[in-house]
Design a protein around this motif. Structure first.
Motif, PDB file in Angstrom:
ATOM      1  N   ILE A   1      39.591 121.144  31.844  1.00 17.52           N
ATOM      2  CA  ILE A   1      40.962 121.228  32.355  1.00 17.52           C
ATOM      3  C   ILE A   1      41.188 120.202  33.458  1.00 17.52           C
ATOM      4  CG2 ILE A   1      42.617 122.718  33.549  1.00 17.52           C
ATOM      5  CD1 ILE A   1      41.270 125.092  32.127  1.00 17.52           C
ATOM      6  N   SER A   2      40.266 120.123  34.406  1.00 17.32           N
ATOM      7  CA  SER A   2      40.465 119.230  35.555  1.00 17.32           C
ATOM      8  C   SER A   2      40.452 117.766  35.148  1.00 17.32           C
ATOM      9  CB  SER A   2      39.397 119.482  36.628  1.00 17.32           C
ATOM     10  OG  SER A   2      38.111 119.121  36.157  1.00 17.32           O
ATOM     11  N   GLN A   3      39.749 117.431  34.071  1.00 15.70           N
ATOM     12  CA  GLN A   3      39.668 116.042  33.638  1.00 15.70           C
ATOM     13  C   GLN A   3      40.475 115.764  32.379  1.00 15.70           C
ATOM     14  OE1 GLN A   3      35.492 115.020  33.380  1.00 15.70           O
ATOM     15  NE2 GLN A   3      35.101 115.550  35.517  1.00 15.70           N
ATOM     16  N   GLY A   4      41.181 116.783  31.900  1.00 13.15           N
ATOM     17  CA  GLY A   4      42.067 116.576  30.765  1.00 13.15           C
ATOM     18  C   GLY A   4      41.366 116.182  29.480  1.00 13.15           C
ATOM     19  N   SER A   5      40.222 116.802  29.182  1.00  7.90           N
ATOM     20  CA  SER A   5      39.474 116.461  27.964  1.00  7.90           C
ATOM     21  C   SER A   5      40.164 117.083  26.752  1.00  7.90           C
ATOM     22  CB  SER A   5      38.042 116.989  28.067  1.00  7.90           C
ATOM     23  OG  SER A   5      37.978 118.337  27.655  1.00  7.90           O
ATOM     24  N   PRO A   6      39.749 116.686  25.534  1.00  9.59           N
ATOM     25  CA  PRO A   6      40.334 117.288  24.328  1.00  9.59           C
ATOM     26  C   PRO A   6      40.140 118.795  24.266  1.00  9.59           C
ATOM     27  CG  PRO A   6      39.124 115.285  23.764  1.00  9.59           C
ATOM     28  CD  PRO A   6      38.816 115.581  25.199  1.00  9.59           C
ATOM     29  N   GLY A   7      39.152 119.320  25.012  1.00 11.31           N
ATOM     30  CA  GLY A   7      38.927 120.759  25.005  1.00 11.31           C
ATOM     31  C   GLY A   7      39.947 121.554  25.784  1.00 11.31           C
ATOM     32  N   ALA A   8      40.750 120.885  26.625  1.00  8.69           N
ATOM     33  CA  ALA A   8      41.696 121.609  27.480  1.00  8.69           C
ATOM     34  C   ALA A   8      42.747 122.353  26.661  1.00  8.69           C
ATOM     35  CB  ALA A   8      42.362 120.641  28.453  1.00  8.69           C
ATOM     36  N   LYS A   9      43.278 121.708  25.643  1.00 11.76           N
ATOM     37  CA  LYS A   9      44.374 122.309  24.873  1.00 11.76           C
ATOM     38  C   LYS A   9      43.965 123.623  24.211  1.00 11.76           C
ATOM     39  CE  LYS A   9      47.890 121.279  21.395  1.00 11.76           C
ATOM     40  NZ  LYS A   9      48.438 120.244  20.468  1.00 11.76           N
ATOM     41  N   PRO A  10      42.838 123.679  23.466  1.00 11.14           N
ATOM     42  CA  PRO A  10      42.484 124.969  22.865  1.00 11.14           C
ATOM     43  C   PRO A  10      42.104 126.030  23.894  1.00 11.14           C
ATOM     44  CG  PRO A  10      40.775 123.322  22.436  1.00 11.14           C
ATOM     45  CD  PRO A  10      41.950 122.596  22.992  1.00 11.14           C
ATOM     46  N   ILE A  11      41.491 125.623  25.022  1.00 12.81           N
ATOM     47  CA  ILE A  11      41.153 126.606  26.058  1.00 12.81           C
ATOM     48  C   ILE A  11      42.422 127.228  26.627  1.00 12.81           C
ATOM     49  CG2 ILE A  11      40.234 126.880  28.395  1.00 12.81           C
ATOM     50  CD1 ILE A  11      38.094 124.821  27.685  1.00 12.81           C
ATOM     51  N   LEU A  12      43.362 126.386  27.024  1.00 13.55           N
ATOM     52  CA  LEU A  12      44.609 126.896  27.592  1.00 13.55           C
ATOM     53  C   LEU A  12      45.406 127.675  26.553  1.00 13.55           C
ATOM     54  CD1 LEU A  12      45.618 123.807  29.763  1.00 13.55           C
ATOM     55  CD2 LEU A  12      44.795 126.024  30.580  1.00 13.55           C
ATOM     56  N   GLY A  13      45.310 127.250  25.295  1.00 15.18           N
ATOM     57  CA  GLY A  13      45.986 127.991  24.235  1.00 15.18           C
ATOM     58  C   GLY A  13      45.421 129.396  24.083  1.00 15.18           C
ATOM     59  N   ALA A  14      44.094 129.516  24.188  1.00 14.47           N
ATOM     60  CA  ALA A  14      43.468 130.834  24.096  1.00 14.47           C
ATOM     61  C   ALA A  14      43.867 131.703  25.296  1.00 14.47           C
ATOM     62  CB  ALA A  14      41.955 130.684  24.024  1.00 14.47           C
TER      63      ALA A  14
END
Length: 467
Positions: A184-197
């Motif tokens: 989240i803090s670095q805006g990686s591709p993983g941020a979107k699914p984490i925040l979506g969950a």
């Protein structure tokens, strides 16, 4: 009629362990419990061993391994080599909804489905089958308060731009944006699914949290006042912890070694089921421990990517990873273990006096319920946030400086280990943790706040079945 619940812990040992503890609470209250397991897409000895231990220790719980999802014909390797590991995990869990649905339909009765925080796609399965659905949030109430807020913030906000700027959110002390999970803090591709969950958490009928009210008063109050989900009703939040393993290992070599050590004399260093360090950092830890002169028990894993739960690690070569002669020079004061230790048993042993931890929530609660001061060294996921709560809010630990610079130097290891074991500040911290340990015990006893919260949850569940 006996309640029947299905628990769905998703991927990873760190998610399975607390869900098994939740299963025990359901059993205690007379429910029939099935744990639906997702096998990792690559062979994972750690996961297999954890499942075997859980099944052997809990014969009254049914453990069912779901069949694999249909293979993606467009990918010869399942996407492991090309996709971001967080994206891959969520894609994999989404694909597992079909086997989960088929399994739930095969059961004679299900009164509720209890999900891990990352299994949000299973909400749709529950809706299709008209099942009450609850989340078990296996981390703390403070994390939950922060992440519920984050999931609903303006998506134009990029935390990478904020750096070390302070963020203030209901339920939490001010913290640096850089303390958020790196995705989240670095805006990686993983941020979107984490925040979506995280965005979908309020869709559930309720959220069970592995904490106790007196540990996280500010966060619990903010959650119950609806301050963390500004645009949606907050479902009931039930603080039912601390749920931690009872341990019970007796024959492990490290426990026999601890039996020969003085009371409260050993520093235990363990960094979770995915905590790894490069060789340089392992060398700095070793030098610091040796110079401190303190007794230690240290779990070392092979270097690897600590955020990639899908790749099993080889057994560590201690002679190659640690400074030359270290094992020989410290054989009278320390013990180094490869990959794993019976952590709960070690923490509760009379000889253990402090815990150097990655601040995973399972480990945090295990340290607190053992009455040990925490030396905080967060590595990944929500652990930096946990460090903030442990140090700033709960005041049960101190920070190992340097983890944000990617290297904690030997001098810091030496200084903090000696401080917690020898100095007045460490003794004061130990006294504070002992007090909180007592409150933790009271919370889960009959009449305690967490016991009462679980009874309330069961009443609400029964009322739902009447609708």
């Amino acid at each position: 009629m006996k309640r029947s619940v299905v628990l769905y812990p998703g991927l990873g040992v760190g998610h399975l362990t607390p869900m098994v503890e939740l299963a025990k609470v359901f059993l205690h209250h007379g429910a029939a419990v099935t744990v639906a397991l997702v096998e990792p897409p690559t062979n994972s000895p750690d996961f297999s061993a954890a499942v075997a231990r859980a099944a052997a220790s809990n014969p009254s719980v049914t453990f069912h391994v779901l069949p694999p999802a249909p293979a993606d014909p467009s990918s010869s390797d399942g996407g492991i080599s090309s996709a971001h590991h967080i994206v891959l995990m969520f894609d994999y869990l989404k694909a597992m909804c079909a086997p989960l649905r088929d399994f739930l339909r095969s059961l004679p009765a299900v009164d509720a489905l209890v999900l891990d925080m990352f299994c949000g796609d299973a909400l749709d399965v529950a809706a299709e089958l008209n099942l009450p659905v609850y989340y078990f949030y296996a981390s703390g109430a403070g994390d939950l308060a922060v992440f519920l807020n984050l999931a609903r913030m303006d998506t134009r906000t990029t935390f990478a731009e904020l750096g070390d700027s302070l963020v203030s959110l209901p339920g939490a002390p001010p913290f640096k944006a850089s303390d958020l999970p790196k995705e989240i803090s670095q805006g990686s591709p993983g941020a979107k699914p984490i925040l979506g969950a995280l965005y979908r958490l309020p869709e559930a009928n309720g959220i069970l949290v592995n904490t106790f009210e007196s540990l996280e008063t500010r966060a619990v109050r903010a959650l119950r006042d609806g301050l963390c989900v500004p645009d949606h009703p907050t479902p009931p939040v039930y603080c039912i912890g601390p749920l931690v393993s009872e341990g019970g290992e007796k024959e492990h070599e490290c426990l026999r070694w601890l039996d020969t050590q003085p009371e409260n004399s050993v520093v235990f260093l363990s960094f979770g089921s995915m905590g790894t360090f490069p060789k340089k950092q392992l060398e700095e830890i070793a030098i610091g421990l040796e110079k401190s002169g303190q007794r230690f028990l240290w779990v070392v894993r092979s270097p690897g990517n600590p955020e990639d739960m899908l790749r099993p690690l080889p057994e560590p070569d201690l002679d190659a990873l640690l400074p030359e002669g270290f094992l020989g020079r410290t054989k009278d004061t320390g013990l180094v273990l490869k990959s794993w230790a019976p952590q709960v048993d070690v923490l509760r042993h009379r000889a253990t006096g402090a815990f150097v931890t990655h601040c995973g929530w399972n480990s945090t609660l295990e340290g607190i319920t053992a009455g040990l001061p925490l030396l905080c060294w967060p590595l990944y996921a929500e652990q930096r946030m946990n460090k903030v709560f442990i140090v700033e809010e709960m005041k049960l630990g101190v920070e190992m400086k340097g983890y944000n610079e990617e290297l904690v130097e030997a001098e810091e290891v030496e200084t903090k280990v000696r401080w917690v074991m020898e100095y007045e500040g460490g003794q004061a911290l130990r006294k504070r943790v002992a007090e909180v340990k007592g409150r933790a015990t009271e919370a889960i006893e009959e009449g305690g706040s967490s016991h009462a919260a679980f009874v309330e949850f069961l009443k609400d569940l029964d009322n739902m079945s009447l609708l």
